[in-house]
Design an enzyme around this catalytic site. Structure first.
Site, PDB file in Angstrom:
ATOM      1  N   SER A 338      47.919  48.036  29.034  1.00 50.32           N
ATOM      2  CA  SER A 338      46.900  47.148  28.481  1.00 50.32           C
ATOM      3  C   SER A 338      45.483  47.624  28.800  1.00 50.32           C
ATOM      4  CB  SER A 338      47.095  45.726  29.015  1.00 50.32           C
ATOM      5  OG  SER A 338      47.117  45.729  30.439  1.00 50.32           O
ATOM      6  N   ASP A 581      41.707  37.358  36.239  1.00 46.87           N
ATOM      7  CA  ASP A 581      41.920  38.731  35.766  1.00 46.87           C
ATOM      8  C   ASP A 581      40.815  39.619  36.338  1.00 46.87           C
ATOM      9  OD1 ASP A 581      42.364  41.110  34.495  1.00 46.87           O
ATOM     10  OD2 ASP A 581      42.397  40.298  32.464  1.00 46.87           O
ATOM     11  N   HIS A 584      41.487  43.935  34.065  1.00 47.36           N
ATOM     12  CA  HIS A 584      40.932  44.299  32.767  1.00 47.36           C
ATOM     13  C   HIS A 584      39.421  44.110  32.772  1.00 47.36           C
ATOM     14  CE1 HIS A 584      45.200  43.186  31.971  1.00 47.36           C
ATOM     15  NE2 HIS A 584      45.145  44.293  31.237  1.00 47.36           N
TER      16      HIS A 584
END
Length: 618
Positions: A338, A581, A584
């Site tokens: 990702s 998160d 990312h």
């Protein structure tokens, strides 16, 4: 001359041609006596020779021949017109047109003894012409950039440090950066040569959008051979147009190539730049919700106003139209987890922002959410190119094996490359990555999870498992990717910034609003990336390693953190049951700079390709 004399001495005797019988008998008896007695002496041999010279006819002939030879030589020396005869030139003339100063005697000598080595001072062989000057894509003189350490297989592997910079992840007192009294980093690195305009473009680099060919109802040009692996057309005309496009990148960007010579572009710092980001926040509909911090109501936007500045050189600002020209008729594919999807969406948004008609940029399958397994392909109709993503978090296959209780056991096949590899092996540019999924519980502990053949390891160290996986990947690349057609990149590990726990145990980063300034707080270089570098060095296919580990370690401020979804209240966002998160990155944000580094590498490589083609021309 001596050879000719000996021939005539032994060719004629007392009685005309040859020796007389009596003389022959004497010579034979002398030879026999020498054999019997174990060999003669030098004096006896000379006596036998002078006995021949004492014969009258032999002496007369020898003197006559010598007189004739001298007369012929004098005639040639004082009558140069005699040498114009083709017969004479072919036999006695010099073989080099530049050797007119040489005497006829030396020419004659070289004719009879052709293997004799002599220095040819005046010959063209002694003159080595200087190399042709190398030019950039606009005709300016540009040296070949060498920003990487090059392995034996021509792979480009660079660590974030250079010869002139301090060791990796150590504090330094670099002259290029000073700390202000307020604690903010002030950059003294040289400014970029390009001057951004108010609309975010670079002056002098914009170009009119080329006229698109006729399209069918799928949005691809008509009457072209279709590439089944990508769903887009890549006919001969597109390939030729792509080659021509490599020569059309802007002079503003290519002039910066000269400053990147012998420069490690991954060793540097983040500097504030009000002309960033590369596209307006909230303007790109192709960003997944977890990455879209702007639409998820993140209140601050300072994290978008940074650009990466290498320590000893500049890199060009990514110009979307120029990059699309480089990609005309080509496939650029991202393969990985990702974090590579993060980079892929960033590039799609950068390129889309430079296209006038946004309706001509779309995902081939019509999907608008890209978090599920599989592959995705954005098409840019005006340039007949695609920017694609294949999800493969390990680059090797996730597997299932029957368990003892009848259920299926999940394993990771370290010896088989991932399933979709055949679909992108012929792409023009491939960017691989892996790393983050190797930190999860199953992979990090390595108990009953790793498999080779039919054997499942009860326990295997994660670093060794990673080495075996990337070795499997490297063998596949060497066996299936054509380096003459395809450029292969590997993007390094992207740093995470969980504080107070891991991603699933309360780790946080939502209070971070500024990058790290003190290098002593940076993490150690990941062991897995050192393993990757050692594997790359042994590959036959050249690999360009985008070592973004250190540059991302500074940016603890640019993660989505609690701004992963819309319509949450502040209390809901900070709920202990909600994961933050800190792996990312928000978009626009840090991955845009990864693509700027990729853009710089493509400019360098296509510039080198053009130089090589020019050198091959007569």
């Amino acid at each position: 001359m001596l050879i000719i004399w000996v021939f005539f001495f032994f060719g004629f005797g007392e009685r005309g041609i040859g020796f007389g019988e009596e003389q022959s008998k004497k010579s034979a008896m002398a030879s026999t006596n020498k054999v019997v007695s174990g060999g003669g002496s030098l004096i006896s041999d000379l006596k036998n020779l002078f006995c021949v010279l004492r014969t009258r006819r032999t002496m007369v002939f020898a003197y006559g021949f010598m007189f004739a030879f001298i007369a012929c030589t004098v005639f040639i020396a004082f009558n140069p017109s005699a040498t114009s005869s083709p017969w004479f030139t072919n036999i006695f003339g010099s073989r080099s047109s530049d050797s007119s100063y040489r005497t006829h005697f030396s020419s004659l000598f070289s004719y009879f003894l052709p293997n004799t080595s002599q220095p040819i001072i005046g010959s063209t062989q002694a003159i080595v012409p200087p190399p042709l000057p190398r030019t950039d894509l606009k005709g300016f003189t540009v040296p070949v950039a060498k920003q990487f350490q090059t392995a034996e297989n021509q792979s480009e592997i660079s660590t974030p440090t250079s010869v002139k910079s301090p060791p990796l992840y150590k504090n330094d007192s670099s002259k290029n950066r000073t700390e202000t009294s307020s604690g903010k980093a002030k950059s003294q690195a040289p400014p970029l040569k390009t001057q951004p305009l108010k609309n975010g473009t670079v002056s002098g680099s914009a170009k009119p959008t080329p006229k698109s060919p006729p399209m069918d109802n799928r949005g691809v040009p008509k009457n072209k051979k279709e590439d089944s692996s990508s769903g887009m057309t890549l006919g001969k005309t597109q390939a030729q147009a792509g080659n021509q496009a490599e020569k059309k990148v802007s002079g503003q960007a290519t002039n910066l190539l000269s400053s990147m010579m012998d420069c490690n572009i991954f060793d540097g710092r983040w500097v504030e730049d009000g002309s960033y980001p590369l596209y307006p926040p909230g303007s790109c509909p192709h960003i997944d919700e977890p990455f879209n911090c702007y639409l998820n109501s993140r209140p601050d936007g300072a994290y978008q106003k940074f650009r990466w500045q290498p320590r000893n050189c500049n890199i060009p600002r990514l110009n979307g139209r120029d990059m699309l020209e480089l990609l005309r008729g080509k496939r650029l594919v991202f393969v990985g987890d990702s974090l590579n999807r993060n980079m892929w969406e960033s590039l799609v948004c950068i390129l889309r922002n430079s296209v006038q008609d946004k309706s001509k940029v779309f995902e081939a399958s019509g999907r608008k959410e890209f978090r599920t397994d599989g592959s995705y392909s954005f098409l840019f109709k005006d340039y007949n190119c695609s920017v694609e993503f294949f999800q493969s978090p390990f680059l090797v296959q996730e597997w299932e094996m029957p368990d003892t209780n009848g259920s299926k056991k999940e394993t990771l096949r370290l010896d088989i490359v991932e399933r979709s590899s055949d679909e992108y092996k012929n792409a023009d540019i491939i960017v691989f990555n892996t790393g983050h999924w190797w930190t999860h519980e199953k992979t990090s502990k390595g108990r009953g999870y790793y498999q080779e053949g039919s054997h499942i390891y009860d326990e295997l160290n994660v670093a060794e498992a990673f080495r075996r996986a990337v070795t499997t990947w490297s063998r596949w690349v060497d066996a299936n990717v054509n380096p003459k057609k395809t450029l292969v990149f590997f993007r390094g590990y992207s740093a995470s910034h969980f504080s107070g726990g891991q991603w699933n145990s309360g780790g946080q980063c939502d209070n971070e609003t500024e990058p790290i300034k003190n290098e002593t707080y940076l993490s150690a270089y990941p062991e897995k990336m050192a393993v990757l570098e050692s594997v790359i060095k042994w590959m036959k296919t050249p690999i360009s390693y985008l070592n973004i580990t250190r540059m991302t370690d500074y940016r603890k401020d640019a993660h989505p953190s609690i701004y992963r979804k819309q319509y949450f209240t502040d209390e809901e966002r900070r709920s202990p049951l909600r994961y933050q998160d800190c792996s990312h990155w928000c978009l626009p944000g840090v991955p845009d700079s990864w693509n700027e580094l990729l853009y710089a590498q493509l400019l360098i490589k296509y510039n080198q390709k053009q130089q090589q083609q020019q050198q091959k021309r007569p």
